[in-house]
Design an enzyme around this catalytic site. Structure first.
Site, mmCIF file in Angstrom:
data_model
loop_
_atom_site.group_PDB
_atom_site.id
_atom_site.type_symbol
_atom_site.label_atom_id
_atom_site.label_comp_id
_atom_site.label_asym_id
_atom_site.label_seq_id
_atom_site.Cartn_x
_atom_site.Cartn_y
_atom_site.Cartn_z
ATOM 1 N N GLU A 267 33.233 40.041 36.272
ATOM 2 C CA GLU A 267 33.960 39.646 37.474
ATOM 3 C C GLU A 267 33.891 38.124 37.510
ATOM 4 O O GLU A 267 32.918 37.529 37.973
ATOM 5 C CB GLU A 267 33.325 40.212 38.756
ATOM 6 C CG GLU A 267 34.219 39.969 39.957
ATOM 7 C CD GLU A 267 33.555 39.380 41.192
ATOM 8 O OE1 GLU A 267 34.200 39.342 42.236
ATOM 9 O OE2 GLU A 267 32.391 38.944 41.112
ATOM 10 N N ASP B 162 28.761 41.143 38.431
ATOM 11 C CA ASP B 162 29.194 40.457 39.642
ATOM 12 C C ASP B 162 29.078 38.939 39.475
ATOM 13 O O ASP B 162 28.076 38.447 38.948
ATOM 14 C CB ASP B 162 28.274 40.931 40.782
ATOM 15 C CG ASP B 162 28.732 40.500 42.151
ATOM 16 O OD1 ASP B 162 29.828 40.910 42.554
ATOM 17 O OD2 ASP B 162 27.981 39.761 42.824
HETATM 18 C C1 GLC Z 1 31.526 39.716 44.246
HETATM 19 C C2 GLC Z 1 31.703 41.061 44.916
HETATM 20 C C3 GLC Z 1 31.795 40.836 46.387
HETATM 21 C C4 GLC Z 1 30.504 40.208 46.854
HETATM 22 C C5 GLC Z 1 30.218 38.923 46.083
HETATM 23 C C6 GLC Z 1 28.814 38.474 46.277
HETATM 24 O O1 GLC Z 1 32.623 38.909 44.404
HETATM 25 O O2 GLC Z 1 32.805 41.714 44.394
HETATM 26 O O3 GLC Z 1 32.041 42.013 47.083
HETATM 27 O O4 GLC Z 1 30.572 39.915 48.213
HETATM 28 O O5 GLC Z 1 30.374 39.104 44.707
HETATM 29 O O6 GLC Z 1 27.937 39.322 45.592
#
Ligand code: GLC
Length: 557
Positions: A283, A210
């Site tokens: 991500e 994440d």
């Molecule tokens: C990422 C996740 C999202 C979350 C954010 C903070 O972007 O995909 O859902 O709110 O991180 O952890």
């Protein structure tokens, strides 16, 4: 397994958003691990290779589990570690791989580390695990810098000392309940090595990481004002990149710092000590793609989500350009391209592709949004877009419910909304709840078979019955059968490990290529184009001798 043929180079990975997938425990209207275990055979039938689970760890659920209070346990909402083991065993028994979500940028404010930091004096080693700073101005009343939270409002919150006087500020790039960790701290790094080992020892095949572009911040935490449109890696307002326009933008001091890569090299070495081909998937909302490719250099992560692809408008020239850029950028570092159209943070592509007004990532859509999509047109485009995506070489992600053609739920009652974005922007941005509504399994069952009762943590619309899995199963032409066919053909013809060759001779709106002997034509325009001779293996819509607009075909010639 020879280098270059690892499973993750061509896998189709299905994202389960646990709270909205299947409620197998107590009919509380929140999906859970036993629910997943029960429903896994549907994913084998669908034909995916792996599942990625969004967080199910101990959490106060202020950001639907992306606020973790204990990385090594299961939240009682979702079950227990035993439930996890049973689910994982079943995943593996069914021949699938399992990826879990790792949230290293921040913890929950309820995590013991943060609670210890609060309980110890300013300047203590415990405080050094997070990003505490003095405020600016007389009395420190101003935040340490001008950064804004991705969810809206300032990225800093001021503490109140036990004697009632105002204290230090702490950084939170997301909600105030999600304090950012200090990744300069060797102690923090060691904790995360332990967390990785905990899940690797348990048997997971990898991690989706994440906010993998956010862990390191620029020294001195300088002020930064993002470009008005959000910039290449998002500003305070969202992650929103705008395609191709931002190659020259400065790097924001909170995203994509060069120093972050050492962390992933370290994790790469740790994963290498385990048998099997374990993976890290970033991500990272980073543009341009040549920069994102740094996350997947041979000694770092294996995959990175291709959000540039997700955000590309449905038009021939932009689709061709992004496919070319993606293959060039990823293969330039020896990594597979990845492809994705939907996830739990964006408007579902069955709605997004028919929006007629701009919509920043994370803003969501609701009854008062401009340019609301036509449902039938959105579904037609989504089926065409997915049929194009699943024909591309590389690895692809499918978000739960897209195989049913689910649209974004636009008319959620305000009182049901839960995304912190909704609250932090004083209801100016709807946020992401509309793509998180529990999915329909059986048209006639209470909560459409999501739970054994009628409860559902976000209300399901009445039209969910049309999309239920049981009414699509075995019905030729249904979206579910289209996905099944695409995945089976992709497997049979080795499209994931193939190579793409563009085909000339079509108008600009048509994305035309060959991969592993299959001819793929996606007509993003409105005018019908003649079809070449050949056997149609797959069509996203009705096709006879011509290819209508918003339709994709796969042909064998
Ligand atoms: C990422 C996740 C999202 C979350 C954010 C903070 O972007 O995909 O859902 O709110 O991180 O952890």
């Amino acid at each position: 397994m020879t280098k270059g043929s690892e499973w993750w180079r061509s896998a189709v990975i299905y994202q389960i958003y646990p709270r909205s997938f299947a409620d197998g425990m107590g009919a509380d209207g929140i999906g859970d691990l036993p629910g997943i275990t029960e429903r896994l055979p549907a994913l084998v039938e669908l034909g995916v290779d792996a599942v990625w689970l969004s967080p199910f760890f101990t959490s106060p659920q202020k950001d639907a589990g992306y606020d973790v209070a204990n990385y090594c346990d299961v939240d009682p909402l979702f079950g227990t570690l035993d439930d996890f083991d049973r689910m994982q065993a079943k995943v593996h028994e069914l021949g699938l791989r399992l990826i879990v979500d790792l949230v290293p940028n921040h913890t929950s404010d309820q995590h013991a580390w943060f609670q210890q930091a609060l309980a110890t004096p300013e300047g203590s080693p415990e405080r050094d695990h997070y990003m505490f700073r003095e405020g600016r101005g007389p009395g420190g009343t101003q935040p340490p810098n001008n950064w804004e939270s991705v969810f809206g409002g300032p990225a800093w919150t001021r503490l109140v000392r036990s004697d009632g006087t105002p204290g230090q500020w702490y950084l939170h790039l997301f909600d105030s309940s999600q304090p950012d960790l200090n990744w300069q701290s060797e102690w923090v790094r060691e904790q995360f090595r332990d967390i990785l080992r905990f899940w690797l020892d348990r048997g997971v095949d990898g991690f989706r990481v994440d906010v993998a572009h956010g862990l390191m911040k620029a020294p001195g935490l300088p002020d930064y004002t993002p470009p008005a449109d959000g910039g290449s890696m998002g500003g305070g307002v969202s992650y929103e990149p705008a395609i191709h326009d931002h190659a020259e933008d400065p790097t924001p001091p909170y995203w994509a710092q060069d120093t972050v890569h050492e962390i992933y090299r370290d994790w790469h070495r740790l994963l290498e000590q385990y048998p099997g081909e374990r993976v890290l998937c970033a991500e990272a909302w980073v543009e341009p793609l040549t920069k994102l490719a740094r996350w997947v250099r041979p000694d770092e992560m294996q995959q990175a989500f291709n959000f540039s692809y997700l955000e590309t408008p449905w038009s021939g020239p932009t689709m061709r350009a992004i496919i070319d850029d993606s293959i060039a950028a990823f293969s330039g570092v020896g990594a597979p391209s990845t492809w994705v159209l939907s996830n739990h943070d964006v408007v579902r592509h069955a709605s997004r592709l028919a929006l007629t007004a701009a919509n920043a990532q994370g803003a969501g859509i609701g009854p008062n949004s401009p340019g609301l999509p036509d449902r039938a047109l959105g579904l037609k485009r989504a089926r065409a877009a997915t049929s194009l995506m699943l024909a591309l070489p590389g690895s692809a992600y499918v978000y739960q419910g897209e195989e049913l053609g689910l649209p974004e739920v636009i008319d959620l009652p305000d009182s049901a909304r839960q995304d912190p974005t909704w609250f932090r922007t004083n209801h100016e941005r709807y946020g992401r709840d509309g793509c998180r509504v529990p999915i329909p399994w059986e048209a006639k069952a209470p909560s459409y078979g999501f739970s054994s009762g009628s409860a559902s943590w976000l209300p399901q619309p009445a039209y969910w019955a049309e999309y239920a899995r049981d009414v699509q199963r075995g019905v030729p032409g249904s979206t579910l059968e289209l996905y099944k066919l695409a995945l089976a053909l992709r497997q049979q013809h080795g499209l994931g490990v193939g190579e793409l060759q563009w085909l000339d001779g079509y108008n600009d709106s048509v994305v035309a290529f060959e991969n592993s002997g299959i001819t793929v034509l996606a007509n993003t325009g409105a005018t019908e184009v003649p079809l070449p001779k050949g056997t149609i293996l797959l069509a996203s819509g009705a096709v006879e001798t011509t290819l209508p607009g918003d339709t994709t075909v796969w042909l064998q010639r």
